[in-house]
Design a protein around this motif. Structure first.
Motif, PDB file in Angstrom:
ATOM      1  N   THR A 148      20.216  24.348  19.001  1.00 61.39           N
ATOM      2  CA  THR A 148      20.077  23.633  20.276  1.00 61.39           C
ATOM      3  C   THR A 148      18.967  22.588  20.230  1.00 61.39           C
ATOM      4  O   THR A 148      18.934  21.682  21.054  1.00 61.39           O
ATOM      5  CB  THR A 148      19.779  24.620  21.422  1.00 61.39           C
ATOM      6  N   ALA A 149      18.035  22.725  19.290  1.00 59.81           N
ATOM      7  CA  ALA A 149      16.935  21.763  19.224  1.00 59.81           C
ATOM      8  C   ALA A 149      16.225  21.906  17.886  1.00 59.81           C
ATOM      9  O   ALA A 149      16.450  22.888  17.160  1.00 59.81           O
ATOM     10  CB  ALA A 149      15.940  22.020  20.357  1.00 59.81           C
ATOM     11  N   THR A 150      15.414  20.934  17.565  1.00 55.61           N
ATOM     12  CA  THR A 150      14.582  21.038  16.370  1.00 55.61           C
ATOM     13  C   THR A 150      13.116  21.016  16.799  1.00 55.61           C
ATOM     14  O   THR A 150      12.801  20.591  17.912  1.00 55.61           O
ATOM     15  CB  THR A 150      14.839  19.858  15.411  1.00 55.61           C
ATOM     16  N   LEU A 151      12.252  21.459  15.910  1.00 63.21           N
ATOM     17  CA  LEU A 151      10.820  21.399  16.205  1.00 63.21           C
ATOM     18  C   LEU A 151      10.322  19.967  15.987  1.00 63.21           C
ATOM     19  O   LEU A 151      11.057  19.109  15.494  1.00 63.21           O
ATOM     20  CB  LEU A 151      10.059  22.394  15.328  1.00 63.21           C
ATOM     21  N   ASP A 152       9.066  19.725  16.316  1.00 58.85           N
ATOM     22  CA  ASP A 152       8.553  18.357  16.260  1.00 58.85           C
ATOM     23  C   ASP A 152       8.030  17.989  14.860  1.00 58.85           C
ATOM     24  O   ASP A 152       8.096  18.786  13.923  1.00 58.85           O
ATOM     25  CB  ASP A 152       7.471  18.163  17.327  1.00 58.85           C
ATOM     26  N   TYR A 153       7.486  16.795  14.757  1.00 51.12           N
ATOM     27  CA  TYR A 153       7.004  16.254  13.489  1.00 51.12           C
ATOM     28  C   TYR A 153       6.010  17.194  12.801  1.00 51.12           C
ATOM     29  O   TYR A 153       6.065  17.372  11.573  1.00 51.12           O
ATOM     30  CB  TYR A 153       6.358  14.880  13.749  1.00 51.12           C
ATOM     31  N   ASP A 154       5.118  17.799  13.589  1.00 48.13           N
ATOM     32  CA  ASP A 154       4.099  18.676  13.001  1.00 48.13           C
ATOM     33  C   ASP A 154       4.709  19.860  12.268  1.00 48.13           C
ATOM     34  O   ASP A 154       4.057  20.472  11.421  1.00 48.13           O
ATOM     35  CB  ASP A 154       3.138  19.188  14.093  1.00 48.13           C
ATOM     36  N   HIS A 155       5.919  20.220  12.627  1.00 47.38           N
ATOM     37  CA  HIS A 155       6.571  21.367  11.995  1.00 47.38           C
ATOM     38  C   HIS A 155       7.640  20.947  10.987  1.00 47.38           C
ATOM     39  O   HIS A 155       8.332  21.797  10.446  1.00 47.38           O
ATOM     40  CB  HIS A 155       7.210  22.264  13.066  1.00 47.38           C
ATOM     41  N   SER A 156       7.757  19.652  10.747  1.00 43.88           N
ATOM     42  CA  SER A 156       8.837  19.200   9.859  1.00 43.88           C
ATOM     43  C   SER A 156       8.469  19.477   8.406  1.00 43.88           C
ATOM     44  O   SER A 156       7.292  19.541   8.046  1.00 43.88           O
ATOM     45  CB  SER A 156       9.090  17.711  10.057  1.00 43.88           C
ATOM     46  N   GLN A 157       9.486  19.655   7.601  1.00 43.64           N
ATOM     47  CA  GLN A 157       9.260  19.908   6.179  1.00 43.64           C
ATOM     48  C   GLN A 157       9.437  18.649   5.355  1.00 43.64           C
ATOM     49  O   GLN A 157       8.889  18.545   4.258  1.00 43.64           O
ATOM     50  CB  GLN A 157      10.209  20.990   5.674  1.00 43.64           C
ATOM     51  N   VAL A 158      10.215  17.716   5.857  1.00 41.23           N
ATOM     52  CA  VAL A 158      10.434  16.483   5.107  1.00 41.23           C
ATOM     53  C   VAL A 158      10.758  15.370   6.089  1.00 41.23           C
ATOM     54  O   VAL A 158      11.307  15.628   7.164  1.00 41.23           O
ATOM     55  CB  VAL A 158      11.564  16.671   4.067  1.00 41.23           C
ATOM     56  N   CYS A 159      10.372  14.152   5.722  1.00 42.53           N
ATOM     57  CA  CYS A 159      10.672  13.000   6.580  1.00 42.53           C
ATOM     58  C   CYS A 159      11.734  12.122   5.914  1.00 42.53           C
ATOM     59  O   CYS A 159      11.652  11.868   4.720  1.00 42.53           O
ATOM     60  CB  CYS A 159       9.429  12.153   6.805  1.00 42.53           C
ATOM     61  N   SER A 160      12.671  11.661   6.698  1.00 44.67           N
ATOM     62  CA  SER A 160      13.632  10.659   6.221  1.00 44.67           C
ATOM     63  C   SER A 160      13.027   9.282   6.461  1.00 44.67           C
ATOM     64  O   SER A 160      12.093   9.132   7.245  1.00 44.67           O
ATOM     65  CB  SER A 160      14.956  10.778   6.981  1.00 44.67           C
ATOM     66  N   GLY A 161      13.588   8.302   5.781  1.00 45.05           N
ATOM     67  CA  GLY A 161      13.089   6.937   5.934  1.00 45.05           C
ATOM     68  C   GLY A 161      11.989   6.647   4.939  1.00 45.05           C
ATOM     69  O   GLY A 161      11.549   7.535   4.203  1.00 45.05           O
ATOM     70  N   GLY A 162      11.572   5.415   4.900  1.00 50.22           N
ATOM     71  CA  GLY A 162      10.520   5.019   3.971  1.00 50.22           C
ATOM     72  C   GLY A 162      10.906   3.784   3.195  1.00 50.22           C
ATOM     73  O   GLY A 162      11.770   3.008   3.627  1.00 50.22           O
ATOM     74  N   VAL A 163      10.292   3.623   2.031  1.00 57.14           N
ATOM     75  CA  VAL A 163      10.519   2.429   1.210  1.00 57.14           C
ATOM     76  C   VAL A 163      11.969   2.426   0.717  1.00 57.14           C
ATOM     77  O   VAL A 163      12.431   3.402   0.119  1.00 57.14           O
ATOM     78  CB  VAL A 163       9.541   2.407   0.012  1.00 57.14           C
ATOM     79  N   ASP A 164      12.657   1.325   0.979  1.00 54.86           N
ATOM     80  CA  ASP A 164      14.077   1.206   0.621  1.00 54.86           C
ATOM     81  C   ASP A 164      14.259   1.295  -0.906  1.00 54.86           C
ATOM     82  O   ASP A 164      13.606   0.552  -1.656  1.00 54.86           O
ATOM     83  CB  ASP A 164      14.579  -0.150   1.139  1.00 54.86           C
ATOM     84  N   ILE A 165      15.138   2.185  -1.322  1.00 58.54           N
ATOM     85  CA  ILE A 165      15.390   2.354  -2.763  1.00 58.54           C
ATOM     86  C   ILE A 165      15.841   1.042  -3.398  1.00 58.54           C
ATOM     87  O   ILE A 165      15.484   0.738  -4.542  1.00 58.54           O
ATOM     88  CB  ILE A 165      16.466   3.451  -2.977  1.00 58.54           C
ATOM     89  N   ALA A 166      16.601   0.255  -2.621  1.00 59.99           N
ATOM     90  CA  ALA A 166      17.110  -1.012  -3.156  1.00 59.99           C
ATOM     91  C   ALA A 166      15.979  -1.999  -3.466  1.00 59.99           C
ATOM     92  O   ALA A 166      16.172  -2.948  -4.225  1.00 59.99           O
ATOM     93  CB  ALA A 166      18.084  -1.643  -2.153  1.00 59.99           C
ATOM     94  N   SER A 167      14.805  -1.755  -2.894  1.00 56.44           N
ATOM     95  CA  SER A 167      13.688  -2.672  -3.142  1.00 56.44           C
ATOM     96  C   SER A 167      12.871  -2.242  -4.362  1.00 56.44           C
ATOM     97  O   SER A 167      11.841  -2.844  -4.664  1.00 56.44           O
ATOM     98  CB  SER A 167      12.769  -2.741  -1.914  1.00 56.44           C
ATOM     99  N   LEU A 168      13.338  -1.186  -5.054  1.00 60.65           N
ATOM    100  CA  LEU A 168      12.596  -0.677  -6.218  1.00 60.65           C
ATOM    101  C   LEU A 168      13.394  -0.870  -7.502  1.00 60.65           C
ATOM    102  O   LEU A 168      14.626  -0.799  -7.499  1.00 60.65           O
ATOM    103  CB  LEU A 168      12.303   0.819  -6.044  1.00 60.65           C
ATOM    104  N   ASN A 169      12.697  -1.086  -8.589  1.00 56.50           N
ATOM    105  CA  ASN A 169      13.307  -1.028  -9.914  1.00 56.50           C
ATOM    106  C   ASN A 169      13.445   0.458 -10.256  1.00 56.50           C
ATOM    107  O   ASN A 169      12.438   1.153 -10.431  1.00 56.50           O
ATOM    108  CB  ASN A 169      12.401  -1.749 -10.926  1.00 56.50           C
ATOM    109  N   LEU A 170      14.659   0.960 -10.324  1.00 55.17           N
ATOM    110  CA  LEU A 170      14.859   2.401 -10.487  1.00 55.17           C
ATOM    111  C   LEU A 170      14.493   2.906 -11.885  1.00 55.17           C
ATOM    112  O   LEU A 170      14.408   4.110 -12.104  1.00 55.17           O
ATOM    113  CB  LEU A 170      16.298   2.777 -10.127  1.00 55.17           C
ATOM    114  N   GLU A 171      14.284   1.989 -12.805  1.00 53.29           N
ATOM    115  CA  GLU A 171      13.836   2.405 -14.150  1.00 53.29           C
ATOM    116  C   GLU A 171      12.356   2.765 -14.136  1.00 53.29           C
ATOM    117  O   GLU A 171      11.890   3.545 -14.952  1.00 53.29           O
ATOM    118  CB  GLU A 171      14.036   1.255 -15.147  1.00 53.29           C
ATOM    119  N   THR A 172      11.623   2.154 -13.191  1.00 53.92           N
ATOM    120  CA  THR A 172      10.155   2.308 -13.202  1.00 53.92           C
ATOM    121  C   THR A 172       9.561   2.702 -11.847  1.00 53.92           C
ATOM    122  O   THR A 172       8.417   3.136 -11.793  1.00 53.92           O
ATOM    123  CB  THR A 172       9.504   0.966 -13.595  1.00 53.92           C
ATOM    124  N   LEU A 173      10.336   2.510 -10.777  1.00 56.08           N
ATOM    125  CA  LEU A 173       9.890   2.680  -9.388  1.00 56.08           C
ATOM    126  C   LEU A 173       8.843   1.645  -8.969  1.00 56.08           C
ATOM    127  O   LEU A 173       8.097   1.845  -8.014  1.00 56.08           O
ATOM    128  CB  LEU A 173       9.394   4.115  -9.129  1.00 56.08           C
TER     129      LEU A 173
END
Ligand code: FAD
Length: 120
Positions: A49-74
């Motif tokens: 019915t609901a999720t806990l808030d940010y303080d209780h989260s285990q992982v965050c989605s979003g961030g630096v776009d993978i397409a903006s990285l060289n995947l061989e080196t990051l």
């Protein structure tokens, strides 16, 4: 009931739900109680019915776009010499070790890429 075979939180939750004393031995439960316990252990359906808030989260989605990285080196394609690793990258998985694996492996890749850049 012995909690050695089940996570005690699950044991207590199920016993509370079906009103069985979790301290009672399995062979002291009548067959109806045993069936009820097994049924709830194997077939209980829960509605999220609901999720806990940010303080209780285990992982965050979003961030630096993978397409903006060289995947061989990051290394960032936009800012040469800048490397990313871990959860700051827009890359996440379900619980189960995937996120720690992502953090460790991208850390090794970014770190070793930076090292090889220095060597060159
Ligand atoms: C309660 C909990 C349970 C989890 N369980 C699991 C699990 O079972 N399996 C799994 O795979 N994943 C699990 N995760 C997720 C996993 O821990 C993270 O995905 C992983 O640790 C991310 O690693 P990271 O190095 O990218 O970031 P972090 O581990 O968050 O490290 C970032 C570091 O940067 C530091 N920092 C932040 N800002 C600054 C700054 N301005 N200057 C300097 N330092 C800074 C922080 O203090 C922190 O030490 C869990 C997470 C939580 C919160």
């Amino acid at each position: 009931m012995c909690d050695a075979f089940l996570n005690y939180k699950l044991l207590y939750a199920i016993c509370g739900y079906i009103h069985i004393n979790p301290g009672k031995n399995w062979d002291k439960l009548n067959s109806q109680e045993q069936d009820l316990f097994v049924h709830n252990l194997t077939a209980m359906e829960l509605e999220i019915t609901a999720t806990l808030d940010y303080d209780h989260s285990q992982v965050c989605s979003g961030g630096v776009d993978i397409a903006s990285l060289n995947l061989e080196t990051l290394e960032s394609k936009n800012i040469p010499g800048l490397y990313f690793a871990g959860e700051v990258i827009d890359l996440d998985g379900d619980c189960g070790g995937y996120n720690l694996t992502i953090a460790i492996l991208t850390g090794i890749l970014a770190g070793s890429s930076l090292g090889s850049e220095k060597d060159a």
